[in-house]
Design an enzyme around this catalytic site. Structure first.
Site, PDB file in Angstrom:
ATOM      1  N   TYR A  33       0.833  -1.194   0.000  1.00  0.00           N
ATOM      2  CA  TYR A  33       0.000   0.000   0.000  1.00  0.00           C
ATOM      3  C   TYR A  33       0.867   1.241   0.000  1.00  0.00           C
ATOM      4  O   TYR A  33       2.071   1.168   0.202  1.00  0.00           O
ATOM      5  CB  TYR A  33      -0.952   0.001   1.199  1.00  0.00           C
ATOM      6  CG  TYR A  33      -0.305   0.265   2.543  1.00  0.00           C
ATOM      7  CD1 TYR A  33       0.481  -0.700   3.156  1.00  0.00           C
ATOM      8  CD2 TYR A  33      -0.484   1.483   3.181  1.00  0.00           C
ATOM      9  CE1 TYR A  33       1.070  -0.450   4.392  1.00  0.00           C
ATOM     10  CE2 TYR A  33       0.100   1.734   4.418  1.00  0.00           C
ATOM     11  CZ  TYR A  33       0.871   0.761   5.014  1.00  0.00           C
ATOM     12  OH  TYR A  33       1.452   1.018   6.232  1.00  0.00           O
ATOM     13  N   ARG A  52       8.188   4.436  -4.314  1.00  0.00           N
ATOM     14  CA  ARG A  52       8.239   3.427  -3.242  1.00  0.00           C
ATOM     15  C   ARG A  52       7.226   2.317  -3.506  1.00  0.00           C
ATOM     16  O   ARG A  52       7.495   1.141  -3.225  1.00  0.00           O
ATOM     17  CB  ARG A  52       7.982   4.086  -1.878  1.00  0.00           C
ATOM     18  CG  ARG A  52       8.222   3.136  -0.715  1.00  0.00           C
ATOM     19  CD  ARG A  52       8.176   3.841   0.627  1.00  0.00           C
ATOM     20  NE  ARG A  52       6.868   4.389   0.907  1.00  0.00           N
ATOM     21  CZ  ARG A  52       6.582   5.147   1.973  1.00  0.00           C
ATOM     22  NH1 ARG A  52       7.529   5.443   2.846  1.00  0.00           N
ATOM     23  NH2 ARG A  52       5.362   5.606   2.158  1.00  0.00           N
ATOM     24  N   ARG A 100      -7.439 -20.246  -2.722  1.00  0.00           N
ATOM     25  CA  ARG A 100      -6.385 -20.136  -1.710  1.00  0.00           C
ATOM     26  C   ARG A 100      -5.320 -21.225  -1.882  1.00  0.00           C
ATOM     27  O   ARG A 100      -5.608 -22.414  -1.784  1.00  0.00           O
ATOM     28  CB  ARG A 100      -6.995 -20.222  -0.309  1.00  0.00           C
ATOM     29  CG  ARG A 100      -5.992 -19.891   0.782  1.00  0.00           C
ATOM     30  CD  ARG A 100      -6.643 -19.872   2.169  1.00  0.00           C
ATOM     31  NE  ARG A 100      -5.672 -19.478   3.181  1.00  0.00           N
ATOM     32  CZ  ARG A 100      -4.724 -20.282   3.663  1.00  0.00           C
ATOM     33  NH1 ARG A 100      -4.642 -21.526   3.244  1.00  0.00           N
ATOM     34  NH2 ARG A 100      -3.856 -19.844   4.568  1.00  0.00           N
ATOM     35  N   HIS A 102      -0.787 -21.112  -1.301  1.00  0.00           N
ATOM     36  CA  HIS A 102       0.300 -20.174  -0.983  1.00  0.00           C
ATOM     37  C   HIS A 102       1.075 -19.718  -2.221  1.00  0.00           C
ATOM     38  O   HIS A 102       1.469 -18.565  -2.319  1.00  0.00           O
ATOM     39  CB  HIS A 102       1.279 -20.817   0.002  1.00  0.00           C
ATOM     40  CG  HIS A 102       0.714 -20.971   1.384  1.00  0.00           C
ATOM     41  ND1 HIS A 102      -0.453 -21.649   1.645  1.00  0.00           N
ATOM     42  CD2 HIS A 102       1.155 -20.534   2.585  1.00  0.00           C
ATOM     43  CE1 HIS A 102      -0.710 -21.628   2.945  1.00  0.00           C
ATOM     44  NE2 HIS A 102       0.265 -20.954   3.544  1.00  0.00           N
ATOM     45  N   LYS A 147       6.498  -1.916   1.892  1.00  0.00           N
ATOM     46  CA  LYS A 147       5.298  -1.363   2.545  1.00  0.00           C
ATOM     47  C   LYS A 147       4.142  -2.342   2.378  1.00  0.00           C
ATOM     48  O   LYS A 147       3.184  -2.124   1.628  1.00  0.00           O
ATOM     49  CB  LYS A 147       4.962   0.023   1.983  1.00  0.00           C
ATOM     50  CG  LYS A 147       4.119   0.851   2.932  1.00  0.00           C
ATOM     51  CD  LYS A 147       4.132   2.311   2.526  1.00  0.00           C
ATOM     52  CE  LYS A 147       3.075   3.135   3.226  1.00  0.00           C
ATOM     53  NZ  LYS A 147       3.168   3.174   4.674  1.00  0.00           N
ATOM     54  N   GLU A 180      11.915   1.764  14.470  1.00  0.00           N
ATOM     55  CA  GLU A 180      11.025   2.865  14.073  1.00  0.00           C
ATOM     56  C   GLU A 180       9.740   2.746  14.870  1.00  0.00           C
ATOM     57  O   GLU A 180       9.540   1.784  15.608  1.00  0.00           O
ATOM     58  CB  GLU A 180      10.741   2.798  12.561  1.00  0.00           C
ATOM     59  CG  GLU A 180      10.058   1.510  12.148  1.00  0.00           C
ATOM     60  CD  GLU A 180       9.808   1.395  10.648  1.00  0.00           C
ATOM     61  OE1 GLU A 180       9.714   2.429   9.949  1.00  0.00           O
ATOM     62  OE2 GLU A 180       9.683   0.247  10.178  1.00  0.00           O
ATOM     63  N   LEU A 205      10.897   1.050   7.304  1.00  0.00           N
ATOM     64  CA  LEU A 205      10.341   1.621   6.081  1.00  0.00           C
ATOM     65  C   LEU A 205      11.038   2.959   5.852  1.00  0.00           C
ATOM     66  O   LEU A 205      11.122   3.774   6.779  1.00  0.00           O
ATOM     67  CB  LEU A 205       8.837   1.846   6.233  1.00  0.00           C
ATOM     68  CG  LEU A 205       8.206   2.363   4.941  1.00  0.00           C
ATOM     69  CD1 LEU A 205       8.019   1.216   3.959  1.00  0.00           C
ATOM     70  CD2 LEU A 205       6.892   3.064   5.199  1.00  0.00           C
TER      71      LEU A 205
HETATM   72  N1  PMP Z   1       7.414   3.561   9.227  1.00  0.00           N
HETATM   73  C1  PMP Z   1       6.295   2.836   9.098  1.00  0.00           C
HETATM   74  C2  PMP Z   1       6.272   1.435   9.599  1.00  0.00           C
HETATM   75  C3  PMP Z   1       5.166   3.403   8.480  1.00  0.00           C
HETATM   76  O1  PMP Z   1       4.037   2.684   8.323  1.00  0.00           O
HETATM   77  C4  PMP Z   1       5.211   4.749   8.040  1.00  0.00           C
HETATM   78  C5  PMP Z   1       4.004   5.392   7.414  1.00  0.00           C
HETATM   79  N2  PMP Z   1       3.829   5.003   6.093  1.00  0.00           N
HETATM   80  C6  PMP Z   1       6.415   5.465   8.201  1.00  0.00           C
HETATM   81  C7  PMP Z   1       7.496   4.835   8.804  1.00  0.00           C
HETATM   82  C8  PMP Z   1       6.526   6.896   7.728  1.00  0.00           C
HETATM   83  O2  PMP Z   1       6.559   6.925   6.328  1.00  0.00           O
HETATM   84  P1  PMP Z   1       6.082   8.209   5.501  1.00  0.00           P
HETATM   85  O3  PMP Z   1       6.959   9.344   5.925  1.00  0.00           O
HETATM   86  O4  PMP Z   1       6.306   7.822   4.094  1.00  0.00           O
HETATM   87  O5  PMP Z   1       4.660   8.457   5.853  1.00  0.00           O
END
Ligand code: PMP
Length: 282
Positions: A33, A52, A100, A102, A147, A180, A205
């Protein structure tokens, strides 16, 4: 509630929007996403978000559901139909619908869903006072650079934060380093005055806001280091903050029960927030 959603080729009334029960996003979280912020009717950093998306799709060997140009038209059209001025556009691509199993299906077509959401600006009190984060173990998989819609550890972390009255949970790896937040990137200004955020390896991310703020560090004139930092280093830091598309740059004034610096949003955080807001308004 927005008026319309885009689902696999059609703009449908939001209450009726639905995907098949054998969509692999539903069955296996086999999808990715993106969230593109919209401010004053303009998409912010649309190209980096689509870059991304391309990266996430490639890493999972899911084809684009349509051309990049066509997708941009869909994002604009849904924004227009829903009269969205400030908020975000959410788009999700899954490997598609198939019985379904895998293994990758041979014939499935990638499925695309797009929704919009109105959002108010971050409450001034949060910006002025700063927010609290709690530490939680990072229990995610080893490809957090993708993502993916598989967000259960993030959901559990954010819920724990909410139950603790905190804004966010900082995930901490087995070595004691902060990776994070559950939906935000993590930053500190160390006791020596260096601005630090974790290097964008597979443990995090690579936030689009993170990347923009890194570009702005020159303007703010602060020594910048991209490296892991421990929870202990963060608790002893002068400043801490988080970044994300919706929160921009948000000061953190407490980590667990440790007060960060003097307990108020710090000068580097404030300068970076102002620089970032200037960048998105430009
Ligand atoms: N880390 C994670 C796990 C996230 O889900 C997000 C939000 N998308 C971010 C960092 C921040 O990313 P962005 O600055 O692209 O919103």
């Amino acid at each position: 509630m927005p008026r319309f959603a885009y689902v696999n080729g059609r703009y449908v009334p939001h209450p009726d929007a639905a995907v098949h029960i054998e969509d692999r996003g539903y069955q296996f979280a086999d999808g990715v996403y993106e969230v593109v912020p919209v401010q004053n009717g303009r998409m912010i950093d649309e190209e980096p978000h689509l870059d991304r998306l391309d990266y996430s799709l490639r890493e999972l060997r899911i084809a684009w559901p349509m051309s990049r140009a066509a997708l941009k038209l869909v994002l604009r059209e849904l924004t227009r139909r829903n009269g969205l001025t400030n908020g975000l556009v959410y788009l999700q691509v899954t490997r598609g619908v198939a019985p379904r199993d895998h293994k990758f299906p041979k014939a499935a077509k990638p499925a695309l869903v797009v929704t919009t959401k109105r959002m108010n600006p971050t409450p001034a009190a949060l910006v002025e006072r700063g927010v609290r984060v709690i530490a939680v173990p990072d229990i995610r998989w080893k490809r957090c650079d993708i993502k993916s819609v598989s967000l259960l550890p993030n959901v559990l972390g954010k819920q724990k934060a909410a139950e603790a009255g905190a804004f966010e949970a900082w995930q901490v790896d087995a070595e004691g380093f902060v990776t994070e937040g559950t939906s935000t990137n993590a930053w500190i200004v160390t006791s020596d005055g260096a601005l630090v955020t974790r290097n964008a390896d597979a443990a995090i991310l690579n936030g689009i806001t993170r990347q923009a703020v890194i570009r702005l560090t020159n303007e703010v004139g602060v020594a910048f280091e991209e490296r892991p930092f421990s929870l202990a280093e963060a608790k002893a830091a002068r400043e801490a903050f988080l970044t994300s598309s919706s929160g921009h740059v948000l000061p953190i004034t407490r980590i667990d029960d440790a007060v960060v610096g003097d307990g108020k949003p710090g000068p580097v955080t404030k300068r970076l927030r102002a620089a970032y807001l200037g960048y998105v308004a430009a």
